[in-house]
Enzyme design. Structure first.
Site, PDB file in Angstrom:
ATOM      1  N   ASP A  84      -4.142 -13.522  -1.336  1.00  0.00           N
ATOM      2  CA  ASP A  84      -5.097 -14.613  -1.151  1.00  0.00           C
ATOM      3  C   ASP A  84      -4.737 -15.422   0.089  1.00  0.00           C
ATOM      4  OD1 ASP A  84      -6.689 -14.012  -3.326  1.00  0.00           O
ATOM      5  OD2 ASP A  84      -5.634 -15.369  -4.688  1.00  0.00           O
ATOM      6  N   PRO A  91       0.221   5.879   0.252  1.00  0.00           N
ATOM      7  CA  PRO A  91      -0.757   6.857   0.734  1.00  0.00           C
ATOM      8  C   PRO A  91      -1.949   7.053  -0.199  1.00  0.00           C
ATOM      9  CG  PRO A  91       1.460   7.656   1.150  1.00  0.00           C
ATOM     10  CD  PRO A  91       1.604   6.403   0.346  1.00  0.00           C
ATOM     11  N   ARG A 129     -23.193 -13.472  36.323  1.00  0.00           N
ATOM     12  CA  ARG A 129     -24.002 -12.291  36.624  1.00  0.00           C
ATOM     13  C   ARG A 129     -25.469 -12.682  36.797  1.00  0.00           C
ATOM     14  NH1 ARG A 129     -23.652  -6.891  38.264  1.00  0.00           N
ATOM     15  NH2 ARG A 129     -25.308  -5.658  37.273  1.00  0.00           N
ATOM     16  N   GLU A 174      -5.640  -6.038   4.530  1.00  0.00           N
ATOM     17  CA  GLU A 174      -5.608  -7.172   3.589  1.00  0.00           C
ATOM     18  C   GLU A 174      -6.735  -7.058   2.566  1.00  0.00           C
ATOM     19  OE1 GLU A 174      -3.063  -8.609   3.482  1.00  0.00           O
ATOM     20  OE2 GLU A 174      -2.323  -9.516   5.323  1.00  0.00           O
ATOM     21  N   LEU A 206     -21.888  -7.507  28.629  1.00  0.00           N
ATOM     22  CA  LEU A 206     -21.277  -7.065  29.878  1.00  0.00           C
ATOM     23  C   LEU A 206     -21.829  -5.731  30.368  1.00  0.00           C
ATOM     24  CD1 LEU A 206     -19.267  -9.356  29.062  1.00  0.00           C
ATOM     25  CD2 LEU A 206     -17.482  -7.988  30.134  1.00  0.00           C
ATOM     26  N   GLY A 207     -22.642  -5.082  29.545  1.00  0.00           N
ATOM     27  CA  GLY A 207     -23.260  -3.828  29.957  1.00  0.00           C
ATOM     28  C   GLY A 207     -22.228  -2.753  30.227  1.00  0.00           C
ATOM     29  N   GLY A 208     -22.406  -2.021  31.310  1.00  0.00           N
ATOM     30  CA  GLY A 208     -21.478  -0.937  31.638  1.00  0.00           C
ATOM     31  C   GLY A 208     -20.060  -1.428  31.830  1.00  0.00           C
ATOM     32  N   SER A 246       0.819  -1.221   0.000  1.00  0.00           N
ATOM     33  CA  SER A 246       0.000   0.000   0.000  1.00  0.00           C
ATOM     34  C   SER A 246       0.849   1.266   0.000  1.00  0.00           C
ATOM     35  CB  SER A 246      -0.919   0.018   1.227  1.00  0.00           C
ATOM     36  OG  SER A 246      -1.878  -1.008   1.162  1.00  0.00           O
TER      37      SER A 246
END
Length: 391
Positions: free
Chosen positions: A241, A130, A269, A364, A339-341, A128
């Site tokens: 590939d 820029p 929980r 990729e 897991l919530g908070g 790659s």
């Protein structure tokens, strides 16, 4: 990590168990600190190199493990489940060796592959730029012939292991022909004129250093060109590939880790007098997560079996990469929800898993590119139905 695996051999099964044990004992304790401080885990690659992991799918005669790709991807998934930055790094290293192993001369393989496959040296892959990511044929980095040398000038972008690797597999333009004007080179990191910028500040995989790489009059002997002049783009696409399967395996491991964390939490929980996993709404969410992980694993290993059998697998590699990384994004996001908070805090790893999964949909080849590849295969092979017996 409770996974039922069908292994190609007992040797592979034993190796998976060994890698799982080593990853748990020697890699896992360092993950949180390295990711927090953005410390490159070179020692982790040395540890895996000693186990033979960095050369698993390459021939034993060059120091590789001589294992089928299916075996390598099972092992890579185990690493990705423990430490995604290292899993991605192993995949990139194996990718960086591909051109040399498949297209190099016998002399080139004998000279460089043993140290790369043993893990004594770490590789990186430079395609790659820029302004040339999804369109590699638009690259502008030049390799000008000067007698029995080439001189490289230009900039490469998004280089995993940039500034840390010992060798770079580099694609550079040797003529103005768009598709046949690119060649492949092996460039040692200590070559004068080669430099790396500071690592990018990423939202995830922070222990994996990603940089711009600059070539300013980098002079290398002509015998460090891999393959014929002008063959570089076809080498690059063939390499990708195989590389896409590596990322699919890491993404599957990451998703499995997120699922395991979510299930463990949901068993402990309690809400409304019972573990939250016994509430149908949450149980259905976890079931969908499990189905997504298993689907990703199946697609990835199916493509690997095609590759191991010497059959075309480009479409299947893109399908595996697309499914595994999209599913990893969904599973890790759902794990945060379970897991919530707590899932939104750094006290639990699922927020990191979610950040790490995102980039896997991008590198990729973005998942939009995977859809393009798959669509082109469908347009070309719409009426082809092949049945092959693999013995």
């Amino acid at each position: 990590m409770s996974v039922t695996r069908l292994m190609p051999s007992q040797e592979t099964a034993d190796l998976v168990e060994l890698v799982r044990e080593v990853a748990s004992r020697e890699l896992a304790p360092h993950v949180a600190e390295a990711e927090e401080t953005e410390r490159f885990p070179r020692e982790a690659f040395r540890t895996l190199g000693k186990l033979g992991v960095l050369g698993l799918p390459y021939p034993e005669e060059y120091g590789g493990g001589g294992q089928p790709y299916e075996a390598y991807l099972n092992i890579l998934e185990e690493i990705g489940a423990v430490w995604a930055s290292v899993g991605v790094g192993v995949s990139v290293h194996v990718l960086s060796c591909y051109a040399l192993a498949v297209y190099g001369t016998e002399a080139q393989r004998q000279r460089w592959l043993p140290d790369l496959l043993s893990g004594d040296l770490l590789g990186a892959y430079c395609l790659s730029e820029p302004h040339a990511g999804s369109d590699p044929a638009a690259m502008t980095t030049r390799a000008r012939r000067d007698g029995d040398h080439y001189i490289l000038d230009g900039v490469k972008a998004w280089i995993t292991h940039g500034g840390q690797a010992d060798f770079y597999t580099v694609m550079a333009r040797t003529s103005d022909d768009r598709s046949r004007g690119i060649s492949c080179f092996l460039v040692p990191a200590d070559t004068p004129g080669l430099s790396a910028d500071r690592p990018e500040r990423k939202m995830g995989l922070t222990a994996s250093h990603t940089t711009m790489l600059r070539f300013d009059g980098v002079r290398i002997p002509a015998d460090q060109r891999i393959g014929a002049e002008g063959q570089g783009l076809s080498i690059a696409l063939s390499s990708l590939d195989a590389g896409r399967l590596g990322i699919a395996a890491v993404a599957t491991g990451l998703a499995q880790a997120a699922l395991d964390t979510a299930v463990d939490y949901a068993r402990q929980r309690e809400a409304f007098g019972k573990p939250i996993i016994e509430h149908q709404g949450l149980a259905f969410l976890l079931a969908d997560m499990a189905a997504a992980v298993e689907t990703a694993r199946a697609a990835t290993l199916r493509a690997a079996r095609l590759k191991d059998s010497g059959l075309p697998y480009s479409k299947e590699a893109s399908i595996a990469k697309l499914i595994a990384t999209d599913n990893a994004m969904r599973v890790t996001t759902d794990a945060v929800q379970v897991l919530g908070g707590y899932g939104y805090t750094r006290d639990f790893p699922v927020e990191r898993y979610m950040r790490e999964a995102k980039v896997m949909q991008i590198f990729e080849g973005t998942n939009q590119i995977q859809r393009l590849v798959i669509g082109r295969h469908l347009a070309r092979d719409a009426t082809a139905h092949t049945v092959t017996v693999v013995r």
